[in-house]
Design a protein around this motif. Structure first.
Motif, PDB file in Angstrom:
ATOM      1  N   PRO A   1       0.805   6.097   8.850  1.00  0.00           N
ATOM      2  CA  PRO A   1       1.104   5.481   7.554  1.00  0.00           C
ATOM      3  C   PRO A   1       2.509   4.900   7.446  1.00  0.00           C
ATOM      4  O   PRO A   1       2.714   3.943   6.698  1.00  0.00           O
ATOM      5  CB  PRO A   1       0.907   6.642   6.565  1.00  0.00           C
ATOM      6  N   ALA A   2       3.478   5.457   8.146  1.00  0.00           N
ATOM      7  CA  ALA A   2       4.850   4.973   8.014  1.00  0.00           C
ATOM      8  C   ALA A   2       5.084   3.664   8.761  1.00  0.00           C
ATOM      9  O   ALA A   2       6.078   2.984   8.517  1.00  0.00           O
ATOM     10  CB  ALA A   2       5.831   6.026   8.521  1.00  0.00           C
TER      11      ALA A   2
ATOM     12  N   LEU B   1      -4.485   1.287  10.617  1.00  0.00           N
ATOM     13  CA  LEU B   1      -3.085   1.631  10.822  1.00  0.00           C
ATOM     14  C   LEU B   1      -2.583   2.545   9.717  1.00  0.00           C
ATOM     15  O   LEU B   1      -1.823   3.488   9.968  1.00  0.00           O
ATOM     16  CB  LEU B   1      -2.236   0.362  10.887  1.00  0.00           C
ATOM     17  N   LYS B   2      -3.014   2.292   8.516  1.00  0.00           N
ATOM     18  CA  LYS B   2      -2.600   3.145   7.395  1.00  0.00           C
ATOM     19  C   LYS B   2      -3.033   4.591   7.625  1.00  0.00           C
ATOM     20  O   LYS B   2      -2.305   5.533   7.287  1.00  0.00           O
ATOM     21  CB  LYS B   2      -3.212   2.621   6.095  1.00  0.00           C
TER      22      LYS B   2
ATOM     23  N   ARG C   1       0.815  -1.207   0.000  1.00  0.00           N
ATOM     24  CA  ARG C   1       0.000   0.000   0.000  1.00  0.00           C
ATOM     25  C   ARG C   1       0.850   1.258   0.000  1.00  0.00           C
ATOM     26  O   ARG C   1       1.968   1.272   0.480  1.00  0.00           O
ATOM     27  CB  ARG C   1      -0.918   0.001   1.237  1.00  0.00           C
ATOM     28  N   ALA C   2       0.273   2.337  -0.507  1.00  0.00           N
ATOM     29  CA  ALA C   2       1.001   3.606  -0.623  1.00  0.00           C
ATOM     30  C   ALA C   2       1.496   4.048   0.733  1.00  0.00           C
ATOM     31  O   ALA C   2       0.792   3.984   1.722  1.00  0.00           O
ATOM     32  CB  ALA C   2       0.081   4.670  -1.220  1.00  0.00           C
TER      33      ALA C   2
ATOM     34  N   TYR D   1       3.146   6.973  19.905  1.00  0.00           N
ATOM     35  CA  TYR D   1       4.584   6.792  19.717  1.00  0.00           C
ATOM     36  C   TYR D   1       4.931   6.606  18.244  1.00  0.00           C
ATOM     37  O   TYR D   1       4.168   5.997  17.489  1.00  0.00           O
ATOM     38  CB  TYR D   1       5.060   5.561  20.493  1.00  0.00           C
ATOM     39  N   PRO D   2       6.113   7.070  17.823  1.00  0.00           N
ATOM     40  CA  PRO D   2       6.548   6.897  16.436  1.00  0.00           C
ATOM     41  C   PRO D   2       7.054   5.475  16.189  1.00  0.00           C
ATOM     42  O   PRO D   2       8.247   5.245  15.941  1.00  0.00           O
ATOM     43  CB  PRO D   2       7.647   7.948  16.281  1.00  0.00           C
ATOM     44  N   LEU D   3       6.146   4.524  16.245  1.00  0.00           N
ATOM     45  CA  LEU D   3       6.499   3.117  16.064  1.00  0.00           C
ATOM     46  C   LEU D   3       6.905   2.858  14.622  1.00  0.00           C
ATOM     47  O   LEU D   3       6.324   3.404  13.682  1.00  0.00           O
ATOM     48  CB  LEU D   3       5.306   2.230  16.417  1.00  0.00           C
ATOM     49  N   ASP D   4       7.870   1.983  14.456  1.00  0.00           N
ATOM     50  CA  ASP D   4       8.257   1.567  13.103  1.00  0.00           C
ATOM     51  C   ASP D   4       7.360   0.458  12.587  1.00  0.00           C
ATOM     52  O   ASP D   4       7.306   0.223  11.373  1.00  0.00           O
ATOM     53  CB  ASP D   4       9.714   1.097  13.104  1.00  0.00           C
TER      54      ASP D   4
END
Length: 419
Positions: A265-266, A260-261, A30-31, A204-207
């Motif tokens: 998105p990241a 989640l997207k 996905r984009a 949080y900036p989760l990966d």
């Protein structure tokens, strides 16, 4: 671990297969998510993923015991992150929702008992927030590992903290096999568990968001998972209860994927299933295995469908058997998954059983420090294999028979490039 698989606690049927199978006859991504495209439309090179799981349930990896002072808990956690760097890894998968609880100040569920020894007791710090910051400071990705449906490693709701959602909504929970689970057949349950996980995603900036292999629970001989009332209410349109259960699991995966997207998105969405979707004697699309458990039939998890539909960004099958295993050959499993992800854009990372590498193992292959290194050599034949994840952090650090050191020497000659 005390339960079966993943040291008997996490992977469920890895241990089942080791016993039952031994007796059995011989879309683009996905984009905004995943790797980019290079000149001419080809896939841009992406560094391999080298990861390890950090399990918190039952204090398997971290914290080493419940009730440690916050200072010691933090020191143990950062020590494991340092171990990942020393082993030239670039990602950690931290279990932050092991039993319908939280390793962050959640608005939905109580603090985890594995931190303080008492469910709901504030540990005095934010483990997930700290883990994200400390991992990123070391150049490591931090994937938050959630278990969607497991509520407790016992069956007594009265042992849960009074404000626990499973106590406030007793109809949501089903006792089975000595454990308590949320009922996947209830739409309100599926909505709630997503909200519980998205609470962390929003903070949080989760990966990545990472799920393990527990959907419907692993089968227990002589017991039935009691979802009769939910099936009567919601299952009329389906040909069988099994089809309805698979639909419930599909719905959870698809809805979480979409949400989640939107929410982050990241962040990549990955699942680490038991490695056998179906045996080829059951389905011609299945793997050349004779496993005692199949995710499609026994866990109602159509993992192949999730890949083919592009609902997930990565798949991390728990390929926890040696090369040449008579019923679940590592080589056959890796080949099947490589073929399954081919052309989908879904990244394949292989889950590796470092915990089985032991000089005292009853299996000769696992006594050999070179077995795991041979796994990586074999997997390198397939362009679709883009990394490996090791279970678990305690063994990455202790390395009982030198297998991890051998992997690093043979395959990780330099620090992993940032992803």
């Amino acid at each position: 671990m005390a339960h079966i698989g993943r040291r008997g606690l996490l992977a469920g049927a890895a241990g089942v297969l080791a016993t039952t199978a031994a007796a059995a006859p011989a879309g683009d991504r996905r984009a905004g998510r995943g790797p980019g495209r290079g000149p001419g439309g080809g896939r841009a090179p992406v560094p391999e993923l080298r990861g390890m799981w950090i399990a918190s349930v039952e204090n398997v990896d971290w914290p080493s015991e419940a009730g440690l002072p916050a200072r010691e808990q933090r020191a143990e956690l950062t020590g494991l992150l340092d171990t990942a760097v020393q082993r030239r890894l670039n990602a950690v998968f931290l279990q932050v929702r092991p039993t319908a609880d939280a390793l962050w100040p959640s608005t939905k569920e109580p603090w985890s008992q594995w931190l303080t020894g008492v469910q709901g007791r504030d540990p005095g710090w934010d483990p997930l927030g700290t883990a994200v910051a400390e991992a990123h400071a070391r150049g490591l990705e931090l994937h938050a590992w959630f278990n969607p449906y497991r509520v407790a490693n016992h069956t007594d709701p009265q042992r849960l903290v009074a404000a626990h959602p499973a106590r406030r909504n007793p109809s949501w929970a089903v006792p089975y096999g000595g454990r308590l689970y949320y009922n996947p057949g209830l739409p309100e349950v599926r909505a709630f568990v997503q909200e519980a996980m998205l609470d962390a995603v929003s903070r949080y900036p989760l990966d990545g968001v990472h799920w393990d292999d527990y959907f419907y629970p692993y089968p227990v001989a002589g017991e039935e998972f009691d979802d009769d009332e939910a099936y009567e209410r919601y299952g009329a349109a389906f040909a069988s209860r099994a089809d309805w259960r698979r639909h419930n699991t599909d719905t959870l995966v698809k809805e979480m994927s979409d949400r989640l997207k939107t929410a982050r998105p990241a962040a990549r969405f990955g699942v680490s299933p038991f490695a056998v979707w179906r045996n080829s004697d059951r389905d011609p699309l299945g793997s050349q295995t004779r496993a005692g458990v199949q995710t499609y039939d026994d866990l109602y998890a159509d993992t192949r469908k999730w890949v083919r539909e592009g609902w997930i960004d990565s798949i991390v099958p728990q390929a926890y058997w040696q090369i040449g295993h008579p019923s679940a050959d590592y080589a056959a499993i890796v080949e099947w998954w490589a073929r399954t992800v081919r052309g989908t854009g879904v990244s394949l990372y292989v889950g590796e059983a470092l915990y089985r590498c032991d000089a005292d193992s009853s299996t000769p292959a696992w006594r050999d420090p070179a077995e795991l290194s041979r796994h990586l050599t074999l997997a390198a034949r397939y362009a679709e294999v883009r990394g490996h994840v090791y279970f678990s952090a305690k063994q990455v650090a202790a390395d009982p028979n030198g297998a991890m050191a051998r992997v690093v020497a043979d395959h990780y000659p330099a620090t992993a490039a940032p992803r």
